[in-house]
Structure formats: structure tokens, C-alpha cells
Design a protein around this motif. Sequence first.
Motif, PDB file in Angstrom:
ATOM      1  N   GLU A  68       0.823  -1.204   0.000  1.00  0.00           N
ATOM      2  CA  GLU A  68       0.000   0.000   0.000  1.00  0.00           C
ATOM      3  C   GLU A  68       0.858   1.256   0.000  1.00  0.00           C
ATOM      4  O   GLU A  68       0.453   2.296  -0.503  1.00  0.00           O
ATOM      5  N   LYS A  69       2.081   1.146   0.572  1.00  0.00           N
ATOM      6  CA  LYS A  69       2.942   2.327   0.694  1.00  0.00           C
ATOM      7  C   LYS A  69       3.724   2.623  -0.588  1.00  0.00           C
ATOM      8  O   LYS A  69       4.353   3.666  -0.690  1.00  0.00           O
ATOM      9  N   HIS A  70       3.724   1.698  -1.542  1.00  0.00           N
ATOM     10  CA  HIS A  70       4.505   1.920  -2.764  1.00  0.00           C
ATOM     11  C   HIS A  70       4.004   3.151  -3.516  1.00  0.00           C
ATOM     12  O   HIS A  70       2.802   3.380  -3.609  1.00  0.00           O
ATOM     13  N   ASP A  71       4.951   3.882  -4.064  1.00  0.00           N
ATOM     14  CA  ASP A  71       4.592   5.076  -4.813  1.00  0.00           C
ATOM     15  C   ASP A  71       4.312   4.709  -6.273  1.00  0.00           C
ATOM     16  O   ASP A  71       5.198   4.220  -6.972  1.00  0.00           O
ATOM     17  N   PRO A  72       3.075   4.910  -6.759  1.00  0.00           N
ATOM     18  CA  PRO A  72       2.742   4.519  -8.138  1.00  0.00           C
ATOM     19  C   PRO A  72       3.577   5.262  -9.173  1.00  0.00           C
ATOM     20  O   PRO A  72       3.733   4.803 -10.305  1.00  0.00           O
ATOM     21  N   ILE A  73       4.140   6.406  -8.764  1.00  0.00           N
ATOM     22  CA  ILE A  73       4.995   7.183  -9.676  1.00  0.00           C
ATOM     23  C   ILE A  73       6.130   6.317 -10.221  1.00  0.00           C
ATOM     24  O   ILE A  73       6.516   6.422 -11.384  1.00  0.00           O
ATOM     25  N   LEU A  74       6.672   5.433  -9.360  1.00  0.00           N
ATOM     26  CA  LEU A  74       7.783   4.579  -9.783  1.00  0.00           C
ATOM     27  C   LEU A  74       7.359   3.679 -10.936  1.00  0.00           C
ATOM     28  O   LEU A  74       8.116   3.450 -11.874  1.00  0.00           O
ATOM     29  N   LEU A  75       6.119   3.158 -10.858  1.00  0.00           N
ATOM     30  CA  LEU A  75       5.627   2.296 -11.934  1.00  0.00           C
ATOM     31  C   LEU A  75       5.431   3.111 -13.212  1.00  0.00           C
ATOM     32  O   LEU A  75       5.748   2.643 -14.314  1.00  0.00           O
ATOM     33  N   ASP A  76       4.908   4.322 -13.055  1.00  0.00           N
ATOM     34  CA  ASP A  76       4.741   5.200 -14.218  1.00  0.00           C
ATOM     35  C   ASP A  76       6.079   5.443 -14.889  1.00  0.00           C
ATOM     36  O   ASP A  76       6.220   5.349 -16.114  1.00  0.00           O
ATOM     37  N   ALA A  77       7.083   5.751 -14.046  1.00  0.00           N
ATOM     38  CA  ALA A  77       8.424   6.035 -14.569  1.00  0.00           C
ATOM     39  C   ALA A  77       8.949   4.831 -15.329  1.00  0.00           C
ATOM     40  O   ALA A  77       9.481   4.967 -16.442  1.00  0.00           O
ATOM     41  N   ALA A  78       8.769   3.624 -14.734  1.00  0.00           N
ATOM     42  CA  ALA A  78       9.260   2.414 -15.384  1.00  0.00           C
ATOM     43  C   ALA A  78       8.581   2.227 -16.734  1.00  0.00           C
ATOM     44  O   ALA A  78       9.210   1.839 -17.721  1.00  0.00           O
ATOM     45  N   GLN A  79       7.267   2.541 -16.756  1.00  0.00           N
ATOM     46  CA  GLN A  79       6.545   2.368 -18.013  1.00  0.00           C
ATOM     47  C   GLN A  79       7.048   3.358 -19.063  1.00  0.00           C
ATOM     48  O   GLN A  79       7.259   2.996 -20.221  1.00  0.00           O
ATOM     49  N   ASP A  80       7.270   4.591 -18.621  1.00  0.00           N
ATOM     50  CA  ASP A  80       7.772   5.603 -19.544  1.00  0.00           C
ATOM     51  C   ASP A  80       9.124   5.198 -20.112  1.00  0.00           C
ATOM     52  O   ASP A  80       9.465   5.521 -21.244  1.00  0.00           O
ATOM     53  N   LEU A  81       9.897   4.482 -19.295  1.00  0.00           N
ATOM     54  CA  LEU A  81      11.219   4.050 -19.751  1.00  0.00           C
ATOM     55  C   LEU A  81      11.126   2.767 -20.569  1.00  0.00           C
ATOM     56  O   LEU A  81      12.139   2.176 -20.929  1.00  0.00           O
ATOM     57  N   GLY A  82       9.901   2.293 -20.810  1.00  0.00           N
ATOM     58  CA  GLY A  82       9.720   1.171 -21.720  1.00  0.00           C
ATOM     59  C   GLY A  82       9.673  -0.197 -21.078  1.00  0.00           C
ATOM     60  O   GLY A  82       9.783  -1.217 -21.763  1.00  0.00           O
ATOM     61  N   ALA A  83       9.496  -0.267 -19.753  1.00  0.00           N
ATOM     62  CA  ALA A  83       9.421  -1.580 -19.107  1.00  0.00           C
ATOM     63  C   ALA A  83       8.032  -2.185 -19.332  1.00  0.00           C
ATOM     64  O   ALA A  83       7.025  -1.488 -19.218  1.00  0.00           O
ATOM     65  N   ASN A  84       7.992  -3.466 -19.655  1.00  0.00           N
ATOM     66  CA  ASN A  84       6.684  -4.110 -19.799  1.00  0.00           C
ATOM     67  C   ASN A  84       6.153  -4.478 -18.424  1.00  0.00           C
ATOM     68  O   ASN A  84       6.826  -4.297 -17.403  1.00  0.00           O
ATOM     69  N   SER A  85       4.931  -5.030 -18.371  1.00  0.00           N
ATOM     70  CA  SER A  85       4.292  -5.214 -17.070  1.00  0.00           C
ATOM     71  C   SER A  85       5.075  -6.199 -16.211  1.00  0.00           C
ATOM     72  O   SER A  85       5.189  -6.033 -15.005  1.00  0.00           O
ATOM     73  N   TRP A  86       5.643  -7.224 -16.822  1.00  0.00           N
ATOM     74  CA  TRP A  86       6.442  -8.179 -16.070  1.00  0.00           C
ATOM     75  C   TRP A  86       7.700  -7.521 -15.493  1.00  0.00           C
ATOM     76  O   TRP A  86       8.045  -7.697 -14.332  1.00  0.00           O
ATOM     77  N   GLN A  87       8.378  -6.725 -16.326  1.00  0.00           N
ATOM     78  CA  GLN A  87       9.584  -6.021 -15.862  1.00  0.00           C
ATOM     79  C   GLN A  87       9.265  -5.036 -14.759  1.00  0.00           C
ATOM     80  O   GLN A  87      10.018  -4.896 -13.799  1.00  0.00           O
ATOM     81  N   ARG A  88       8.112  -4.362 -14.916  1.00  0.00           N
ATOM     82  CA  ARG A  88       7.717  -3.400 -13.870  1.00  0.00           C
ATOM     83  C   ARG A  88       7.534  -4.128 -12.542  1.00  0.00           C
ATOM     84  O   ARG A  88       7.921  -3.647 -11.495  1.00  0.00           O
ATOM     85  N   PHE A  89       6.932  -5.328 -12.617  1.00  0.00           N
ATOM     86  CA  PHE A  89       6.731  -6.089 -11.384  1.00  0.00           C
ATOM     87  C   PHE A  89       8.067  -6.525 -10.793  1.00  0.00           C
ATOM     88  O   PHE A  89       8.357  -6.319  -9.630  1.00  0.00           O
ATOM     89  N   TRP A  90       8.899  -7.125 -11.653  1.00  0.00           N
ATOM     90  CA  TRP A  90      10.118  -7.762 -11.175  1.00  0.00           C
ATOM     91  C   TRP A  90      11.167  -6.762 -10.693  1.00  0.00           C
ATOM     92  O   TRP A  90      11.885  -7.018  -9.744  1.00  0.00           O
ATOM     93  N   TYR A  91      11.257  -5.600 -11.352  1.00  0.00           N
ATOM     94  CA  TYR A  91      12.296  -4.637 -10.984  1.00  0.00           C
ATOM     95  C   TYR A  91      11.800  -3.512 -10.081  1.00  0.00           C
ATOM     96  O   TYR A  91      12.595  -2.809  -9.470  1.00  0.00           O
ATOM     97  N   VAL A  92      10.488  -3.306 -10.006  1.00  0.00           N
ATOM     98  CA  VAL A  92       9.988  -2.199  -9.184  1.00  0.00           C
ATOM     99  C   VAL A  92       9.209  -2.711  -7.975  1.00  0.00           C
ATOM    100  O   VAL A  92       9.574  -2.461  -6.830  1.00  0.00           O
ATOM    101  N   THR A  93       8.132  -3.468  -8.221  1.00  0.00           N
ATOM    102  CA  THR A  93       7.250  -3.868  -7.118  1.00  0.00           C
ATOM    103  C   THR A  93       7.907  -4.905  -6.214  1.00  0.00           C
ATOM    104  O   THR A  93       7.945  -4.751  -4.998  1.00  0.00           O
ATOM    105  N   TRP A  94       8.404  -5.978  -6.815  1.00  0.00           N
ATOM    106  CA  TRP A  94       8.938  -7.102  -6.036  1.00  0.00           C
ATOM    107  C   TRP A  94      10.044  -6.694  -5.051  1.00  0.00           C
ATOM    108  O   TRP A  94       9.940  -6.982  -3.860  1.00  0.00           O
ATOM    109  N   PRO A  95      11.125  -5.983  -5.520  1.00  0.00           N
ATOM    110  CA  PRO A  95      12.180  -5.642  -4.558  1.00  0.00           C
ATOM    111  C   PRO A  95      11.661  -4.779  -3.412  1.00  0.00           C
ATOM    112  O   PRO A  95      12.088  -4.934  -2.271  1.00  0.00           O
TER     113      PRO A  95
END
Lengths: 263, 298
Positions: B190-217
Motif C-alpha cells: 500500500e505504501k509503494h509510490d505509483p509514480i515509480l511504476l509510471d516512470a518504469a513504463q515511460d522508460l519502456g518496461a513491460n508489465s512483467w519487468q515493472r513487477f520484477w524490478y519495481v514492485t517485487w524488490p
Amino acid sequence: MIKIPHRQTVLWIASILVYAFLYIPLIIIVVFSFNDSKLNAEWVGFTLHWYKALLNNHEMLLAARNSLIIAISASFLATTLGTMAGLAIHRYKLKVLPILAFTPVAMPEILLGVSLLLFFLQVLNLTLGMLSIIIAHTTFCIGFVAIIVRARLQGMDESIFEAARDLGATPWQTFHQITLPLIRPAIIAGALMSFTLSIDDFVITFFTKGVGEPILPIQIYTMIKVAVTPEVNAISTLLMLLTLTLIIIATRFDTSMLRGESK
Amino acid sequence: MQTSSRLVKWLISGPPLLFLLIFFVTPSLIMIFTSFRLPGEFGGLAPVKLLPGEVAGDSGLTIETYQFFFSDFIYIEIFLKSFAVATITTLICIAMAYPLALLIARSRKKFRNLMIMLVVLPFASNFLVRIYAWMIILGPESGLSHFINGILVFFGIAPVTLLFSPFAVLIGMVYVHLPFMILPLYTNLEKHDPILLDAAQDLGANSWQRFWYVTWPQSLPGIFSGSALVFIPALGMFAIPDILGGTGDIMIGNLIKDQFLGTRDWPFGSTLSIMLTLAVLGIAGLFSWFAKPAIRMT
């Protein structure tokens, strides 16, 4: 928030399956408690027979009464001591009390159960019974109450207390007129939580019970182990109703309990 | 002023401290002491009558029970098996809790509390009742048993009994402990900042990459605290193997229970309890050590 329809769908399906996993077992119990069959296998017809059988089961009624007495006494003791502990831990930099209060919450119940069994029999020479169970339940409930009370205090503005002190309030006045009303929801939530924990507890009760009085979880355990009749479904359904009501009331008072602040 | 505030401090911390010293610390010390004693001659009645000094020229204290524990491989084997059961339980809980916790954390605020409430409610019902429910579901007369065995028989495979098996123990374990994984995981997500996911998407990460490199760690601290909350009680569990398991599925908890209520060998029971305590302390230490660098990352 980005919309990813595909992944959102997968999440929804997985989540619904998890909810189903959580609820189907309980629904089955409730349904079978009204089933006119001795076997918990298929739906035969509606009956209240198992509830009536329960009302005529003297041992079970006695067990319910005993468990209520234990739960009320233990939650009263645990709420009093736990509130003090929560206040003390929040206000002073204590080293020992937090460890003593929170460890029984975190460790496997069986350890508390057997060490208390040894203590009661060897040191106190106490005949195991209601008193030993009340003490045992209080021991592990103190930590839960302290956690809830402390969480409430942590979320509050310290300046209120300073203002009271500056205006010349004695410690007792500050406590009675400022602190107590503010933490009352947490105290009520803690009391209901202890009551639920006590009436539900099986493991610690199992080790600290005597041979005399029947206790609810022990009666249920015996029924499950020896002869399963749909009476178990009926008592289970009634217990579910009781604890669910209490939990709903408790969360009305203090939602911080929900956020996993116990850790 | 100084003395009165000190008095207040002792007035509020004294009673709980005293209660816990008597009913938590002393029993624990008694248990440690008991583990160094010998069981009584007539096991059943007075196992610890051998007080130090009662036997001439002997203190009555011994490390025999510890030697006994390590001399017979069966005890170590049960410990290892309990570790395995607790580990598998924890892993299944992570796998089941993650999607739900993620969904709740990403739902609209007004639904979150309701969805969390729905997780907590079943866990509010009686512990034995929740285990008993699985006795019905996995029992030989249940629809699930008939269904699975129907399929097995159709393919010419011998029918199986679901109840009183390691499988039943695992299901019960996961069922009872799952909320303890969902809650801390949700609190973290709940505390994760959605901005990080937006940034990852803007940088071209697909949904799996966004999960593995942003949400999971970022969620690792939540996973570690949830794992501690699941693993520790699971390791000491005795009721679930006792009710849902077969004779071969016993865990440390069952072993301890037998020493106290069955064979009445209190010293050995205490030794086993201390071994369990050491295991729990080790695990707790390990989890907090693992959780720390993960916290620094966020």
C-alpha cells in the motif's frame, strides 16, 4: 494509476480463488449444521436438530459457561495490565517490558503452554483448572492489548499532553481527562481482542487445563477426535457468530488493528 | 517532581512487569532448569521428584536429555521435517497472498478496508473449527474425495485418501496462517509510490519487468515480516498434524506434547522445547537480518 486490463484480470481471478479458499470451508460448516443427516457428506434436508441437541448437551453448556468466565476474567486482567504496559512502553524508554510483553505474542503457543504447565505443577503446586487457564490466557493477551494501545498512542499529537501539563494538570488529571478518553477505543478493541483470543485458544488451554471442568475448545477437540457429529457444526456456527460479532465491534473502535500493526 | 514522575513510571510499568516476570520469565527459567533434570523412576506420577541434593553425591542435574536428543536421529529428523513443512507452508502462503495483497493495495481506497476485513473475518472464527472444516472437505465421504478418486479410478490409478496425509497437514497450515502473510504484505504494498511504476513504463518496461524490478524488490520487507509471522507458529504447530495428519506426519509440537501429556518425560519435553526456542530465535534473527538490507533499498 495505470490501467493494465490484462494483468488486472489475472489478479482478480487469483484473488477470487483465494477468497473462495478462505470462505468455502466455513460455509460448508454452516450449511452442514442445518443438514438432516448424521454424515457430513451430502445435503439431505433442513433441520434444527443439531442445535436442539446442543441445548440438551449439559457438558457442552457447562463448557461454554466456563469458557465465558475464563474469557471475561482473562480479558479484564489482560486489558488492565496491557493498557499499563502500552502506556509505559510508549512513554518511557523501557528495555525489558517490551521484550516481556511482545515475546509471548510472537513465539509458538506450545512453548508458553508447556512452560506454564511445569511452573503451575512444580512451583505453585496449583491444581490445574480455571485459575491456571485464566493466568495463562492473560499472559499472552497482555502483549496484544499493549500493541493496540501503543499503536493508538503513537498516532497521537504529543503536544496535547504538554499543553495539559503546562496548564498545571497533575499526572493523574492528564491521564484521566486527556489520555484515557483518547485511548479508550484502543482499550475497548484490546479487550474484545483478548476476549476472542481467550475463547478461541486451544493450544495453551490444552496444556494448562485440569481434569475437572470442561472447557469449550477442549470439548470441541474431543468431539473432533473421538466422534464427529453434526453437533460440532452447530457449536462451530454459533462460535463463528460470536467471534465475528466481536471482531466487527472491535474494528469499529480501532481500525489500526486491521493494518497488521501487530508486527 | 522528580520523585513523583518516577513513582508514576513504576505505577504503570510495575504491575505488568511483575505479572510477566512471574508468569512468563519464571516458567521459562523453570523449563530450562527442568531440561537438565532426570525423569522420575515411575515416569507417570512424579517425574521431577529428583531435586538437586536429594541423591547423595549427585547434584541431580545432567545433560543426558541433550545427549539423548542428538544420539537418536529420529528426533533430528522430525525437526528437519518440521522445518520443511513450515518452509513449504510459508512459500505457498507467499504465492497465494501476493496477488490478493497487490489487488487490495491497488484498489480504490474506499474498497480497501472492506477487502481487508474479508481477509480477517474467517481468521476470527475458532481455530479448531477452521481445521475441522478441512476434515469435512478432505474426508473420505466428501464430494472432493469422490471427485478426485473418480478421476483417478477412471485413469486406472488407485484411489487415495486425502485426510490424514501430509497434503492435508499442508492445506490446514496454509489455511490457518494465510492472513498473517496477506496483512503485512498489503501494509507494505500500500505504501509503494505509483509514480515509480509510471516512470518504469515511460522508460519502456513491460508489465512483467515493472513487477520484477519495481514492485517485487520493494515488497521484500513485507514478505520477510509475513514469513516470520507464518513460519514461527507453523514450526511449533501441533494441533494441525494432530487432527489432519497421519501417524507419520508428526512435527516438533506433537513430540513435545507427547512428552508432557503422553509419556510424561518432562525433562526431555523441556529439552525439545528449548531446541524449538533456539530454532525460533535463530529464524527470527535470520529474518530480521534479511529484512534490513531490503528496507535500506526502499
